[in-house]
Write a protein that holds these residues in place. Structure first.
Motif, PDB file in Angstrom:
ATOM      1  N   LEU A 162      -8.964  12.020 -14.050  1.00 50.25           N
ATOM      2  CA  LEU A 162      -8.849  13.040 -13.014  1.00 50.25           C
ATOM      3  C   LEU A 162      -9.454  12.547 -11.699  1.00 50.25           C
ATOM      4  O   LEU A 162      -8.858  12.724 -10.629  1.00 50.25           O
ATOM      5  CB  LEU A 162      -9.527  14.327 -13.471  1.00 50.25           C
ATOM      6  N   GLY A 163     -10.604  11.914 -11.782  1.00 47.05           N
ATOM      7  CA  GLY A 163     -11.230  11.368 -10.583  1.00 47.05           C
ATOM      8  C   GLY A 163     -10.393  10.287  -9.920  1.00 47.05           C
ATOM      9  O   GLY A 163     -10.249  10.260  -8.687  1.00 47.05           O
ATOM     10  N   PHE A 164      -9.822   9.401 -10.730  1.00 43.70           N
ATOM     11  CA  PHE A 164      -8.958   8.355 -10.175  1.00 43.70           C
ATOM     12  C   PHE A 164      -7.707   8.950  -9.535  1.00 43.70           C
ATOM     13  O   PHE A 164      -7.255   8.485  -8.486  1.00 43.70           O
ATOM     14  CB  PHE A 164      -8.552   7.345 -11.239  1.00 43.70           C
ATOM     15  N   TYR A 165      -7.128   9.982 -10.157  1.00 39.95           N
ATOM     16  CA  TYR A 165      -5.940  10.621  -9.584  1.00 39.95           C
ATOM     17  C   TYR A 165      -6.253  11.291  -8.244  1.00 39.95           C
ATOM     18  O   TYR A 165      -5.485  11.162  -7.287  1.00 39.95           O
ATOM     19  CB  TYR A 165      -5.351  11.651 -10.541  1.00 39.95           C
ATOM     20  N   VAL A 166      -7.364  11.977  -8.169  1.00 43.35           N
ATOM     21  CA  VAL A 166      -7.747  12.631  -6.906  1.00 43.35           C
ATOM     22  C   VAL A 166      -7.983  11.572  -5.829  1.00 43.35           C
ATOM     23  O   VAL A 166      -7.504  11.709  -4.690  1.00 43.35           O
ATOM     24  CB  VAL A 166      -8.995  13.517  -7.105  1.00 43.35           C
ATOM     25  N   ALA A 167      -8.674  10.514  -6.177  1.00 39.26           N
ATOM     26  CA  ALA A 167      -8.917   9.436  -5.212  1.00 39.26           C
ATOM     27  C   ALA A 167      -7.609   8.775  -4.785  1.00 39.26           C
ATOM     28  O   ALA A 167      -7.428   8.464  -3.602  1.00 39.26           O
ATOM     29  CB  ALA A 167      -9.853   8.397  -5.814  1.00 39.26           C
ATOM     30  N   ALA A 168      -6.687   8.590  -5.722  1.00 37.80           N
ATOM     31  CA  ALA A 168      -5.409   7.955  -5.396  1.00 37.80           C
ATOM     32  C   ALA A 168      -4.586   8.832  -4.459  1.00 37.80           C
ATOM     33  O   ALA A 168      -3.938   8.321  -3.539  1.00 37.80           O
ATOM     34  CB  ALA A 168      -4.624   7.674  -6.673  1.00 37.80           C
ATOM     35  N   ILE A 169      -4.618  10.134  -4.675  1.00 41.13           N
ATOM     36  CA  ILE A 169      -3.870  11.035  -3.787  1.00 41.13           C
ATOM     37  C   ILE A 169      -4.447  10.984  -2.380  1.00 41.13           C
ATOM     38  O   ILE A 169      -3.701  10.912  -1.395  1.00 41.13           O
ATOM     39  CB  ILE A 169      -3.891  12.468  -4.346  1.00 41.13           C
ATOM     40  N   LEU A 170      -5.767  11.006  -2.273  1.00 42.56           N
ATOM     41  CA  LEU A 170      -6.387  10.962  -0.947  1.00 42.56           C
ATOM     42  C   LEU A 170      -6.182   9.614  -0.269  1.00 42.56           C
ATOM     43  O   LEU A 170      -5.984   9.549   0.950  1.00 42.56           O
ATOM     44  CB  LEU A 170      -7.874  11.281  -1.070  1.00 42.56           C
ATOM     45  N   LEU A 171      -6.225   8.541  -1.039  1.00 45.11           N
ATOM     46  CA  LEU A 171      -6.039   7.205  -0.457  1.00 45.11           C
ATOM     47  C   LEU A 171      -4.588   6.894  -0.114  1.00 45.11           C
ATOM     48  O   LEU A 171      -4.321   5.954   0.632  1.00 45.11           O
ATOM     49  CB  LEU A 171      -6.564   6.141  -1.421  1.00 45.11           C
ATOM     50  N   ALA A 172      -3.663   7.663  -0.639  1.00 45.24           N
ATOM     51  CA  ALA A 172      -2.248   7.383  -0.405  1.00 45.24           C
ATOM     52  C   ALA A 172      -1.893   7.442   1.077  1.00 45.24           C
ATOM     53  O   ALA A 172      -0.983   6.744   1.530  1.00 45.24           O
ATOM     54  CB  ALA A 172      -1.384   8.367  -1.180  1.00 45.24           C
ATOM     55  N   PHE A 173      -2.614   8.244   1.820  1.00 43.04           N
ATOM     56  CA  PHE A 173      -2.333   8.366   3.255  1.00 43.04           C
ATOM     57  C   PHE A 173      -2.923   7.221   4.063  1.00 43.04           C
ATOM     58  O   PHE A 173      -2.464   6.930   5.151  1.00 43.04           O
ATOM     59  CB  PHE A 173      -2.886   9.701   3.777  1.00 43.04           C
ATOM     60  N   VAL A 174      -3.955   6.577   3.528  1.00 45.26           N
ATOM     61  CA  VAL A 174      -4.668   5.540   4.265  1.00 45.26           C
ATOM     62  C   VAL A 174      -4.322   4.140   3.749  1.00 45.26           C
ATOM     63  O   VAL A 174      -4.033   3.243   4.524  1.00 45.26           O
ATOM     64  CB  VAL A 174      -6.196   5.770   4.165  1.00 45.26           C
ATOM     65  N   ALA A 175      -4.386   3.980   2.436  1.00 44.70           N
ATOM     66  CA  ALA A 175      -4.168   2.674   1.812  1.00 44.70           C
ATOM     67  C   ALA A 175      -3.236   2.843   0.606  1.00 44.70           C
ATOM     68  O   ALA A 175      -3.707   2.991  -0.523  1.00 44.70           O
ATOM     69  CB  ALA A 175      -5.488   2.064   1.391  1.00 44.70           C
ATOM     70  N   PRO A 176      -1.926   2.842   0.842  1.00 44.21           N
ATOM     71  CA  PRO A 176      -0.986   3.102  -0.255  1.00 44.21           C
ATOM     72  C   PRO A 176      -1.091   2.105  -1.407  1.00 44.21           C
ATOM     73  O   PRO A 176      -0.942   2.491  -2.568  1.00 44.21           O
ATOM     74  CB  PRO A 176       0.386   3.016   0.408  1.00 44.21           C
ATOM     75  N   TYR A 177      -1.351   0.850  -1.107  1.00 42.93           N
ATOM     76  CA  TYR A 177      -1.435  -0.149  -2.175  1.00 42.93           C
ATOM     77  C   TYR A 177      -2.647   0.097  -3.065  1.00 42.93           C
ATOM     78  O   TYR A 177      -2.587  -0.077  -4.282  1.00 42.93           O
ATOM     79  CB  TYR A 177      -1.467  -1.566  -1.599  1.00 42.93           C
ATOM     80  N   SER A 216      -3.931   2.990  -3.573  1.00 38.61           N
ATOM     81  CA  SER A 216      -3.568   4.190  -4.318  1.00 38.61           C
ATOM     82  C   SER A 216      -2.738   3.840  -5.553  1.00 38.61           C
ATOM     83  O   SER A 216      -3.001   4.339  -6.655  1.00 38.61           O
ATOM     84  CB  SER A 216      -2.785   5.136  -3.412  1.00 38.61           C
ATOM     85  N   VAL A 217      -1.779   2.971  -5.388  1.00 41.05           N
ATOM     86  CA  VAL A 217      -0.961   2.528  -6.523  1.00 41.05           C
ATOM     87  C   VAL A 217      -1.824   1.791  -7.540  1.00 41.05           C
ATOM     88  O   VAL A 217      -1.647   1.955  -8.751  1.00 41.05           O
ATOM     89  CB  VAL A 217       0.220   1.652  -6.035  1.00 41.05           C
ATOM     90  N   ALA A 218      -2.763   1.007  -7.054  1.00 42.57           N
ATOM     91  CA  ALA A 218      -3.659   0.289  -7.971  1.00 42.57           C
ATOM     92  C   ALA A 218      -4.468   1.263  -8.823  1.00 42.57           C
ATOM     93  O   ALA A 218      -4.680   1.024 -10.015  1.00 42.57           O
ATOM     94  CB  ALA A 218      -4.588  -0.620  -7.178  1.00 42.57           C
ATOM     95  N   LEU A 219      -4.888   2.377  -8.248  1.00 46.25           N
ATOM     96  CA  LEU A 219      -5.619   3.380  -9.023  1.00 46.25           C
ATOM     97  C   LEU A 219      -4.730   4.011 -10.091  1.00 46.25           C
ATOM     98  O   LEU A 219      -5.190   4.286 -11.199  1.00 46.25           O
ATOM     99  CB  LEU A 219      -6.204   4.449  -8.105  1.00 46.25           C
ATOM    100  N   TYR A 220      -3.472   4.239  -9.769  1.00 51.46           N
ATOM    101  CA  TYR A 220      -2.541   4.760 -10.783  1.00 51.46           C
ATOM    102  C   TYR A 220      -2.356   3.761 -11.928  1.00 51.46           C
ATOM    103  O   TYR A 220      -2.283   4.149 -13.092  1.00 51.46           O
ATOM    104  CB  TYR A 220      -1.181   5.092 -10.161  1.00 51.46           C
ATOM    105  N   VAL A 221      -2.309   2.497 -11.600  1.00 52.91           N
ATOM    106  CA  VAL A 221      -2.186   1.458 -12.631  1.00 52.91           C
ATOM    107  C   VAL A 221      -3.442   1.427 -13.497  1.00 52.91           C
ATOM    108  O   VAL A 221      -3.364   1.277 -14.726  1.00 52.91           O
ATOM    109  CB  VAL A 221      -1.899   0.081 -11.989  1.00 52.91           C
ATOM    110  N   ILE A 222      -4.598   1.584 -12.887  1.00 52.05           N
ATOM    111  CA  ILE A 222      -5.852   1.608 -13.649  1.00 52.05           C
ATOM    112  C   ILE A 222      -5.860   2.773 -14.636  1.00 52.05           C
ATOM    113  O   ILE A 222      -6.260   2.613 -15.792  1.00 52.05           O
ATOM    114  CB  ILE A 222      -7.061   1.679 -12.692  1.00 52.05           C
ATOM    115  N   VAL A 223      -5.387   3.931 -14.205  1.00 47.78           N
ATOM    116  CA  VAL A 223      -5.321   5.079 -15.118  1.00 47.78           C
ATOM    117  C   VAL A 223      -4.378   4.782 -16.284  1.00 47.78           C
ATOM    118  O   VAL A 223      -4.684   5.097 -17.435  1.00 47.78           O
ATOM    119  CB  VAL A 223      -4.890   6.353 -14.370  1.00 47.78           C
ATOM    120  N   ALA A 224      -3.253   4.159 -16.000  1.00 48.57           N
ATOM    121  CA  ALA A 224      -2.319   3.812 -17.077  1.00 48.57           C
ATOM    122  C   ALA A 224      -2.965   2.842 -18.068  1.00 48.57           C
ATOM    123  O   ALA A 224      -2.816   2.998 -19.283  1.00 48.57           O
ATOM    124  CB  ALA A 224      -1.052   3.195 -16.487  1.00 48.57           C
ATOM    125  N   ILE A 225      -3.692   1.880 -17.561  1.00 48.04           N
ATOM    126  CA  ILE A 225      -4.360   0.914 -18.440  1.00 48.04           C
ATOM    127  C   ILE A 225      -5.436   1.605 -19.280  1.00 48.04           C
ATOM    128  O   ILE A 225      -5.589   1.309 -20.468  1.00 48.04           O
ATOM    129  CB  ILE A 225      -4.944  -0.253 -17.618  1.00 48.04           C
TER     130      ILE A 225
END
Length: 67
Positions: free
Chosen positions: A29-44, A46-55
């Motif tokens: 949940l924390g990684f998802y919230v951070a990824a959503i907020l970072l998507a506007f500033v650093a999209p790459y 943000s995607v890395a955080l989504y990959v970390i959650v999948a792993i």
């Protein structure tokens, strides 16, 4: 499903102990919230955080080993 597994295995079982401390759920949940907020500033990033959650969810939980 978690509650059904814990109820079927009993109160003091390893399964119910693992579900009392939902580390993976809260960290995801924390990684998802951070990824959503970072998507506007650093999209790459943000995607890395989504990959970390999948792993995190692909790797089996070590707390179940030996249960």
């Amino acid at each position: 499903m978690q509650h059904a597994l814990a109820a079927a295995d009993g109160e003091g079982s390893k399964v119910s102990e693992v579900y009392r401390h939902p580390l993976k759920e809260y960290s995801s949940l924390g990684f998802y919230v951070a990824a959503i907020l970072l998507a506007f500033v650093a999209p790459y990033l943000s995607v890395a955080l989504y990959v970390i959650v999948a792993i995190i969810w692909i790797v089996p939980d070590r707390r179940f080993v030996g249960a």
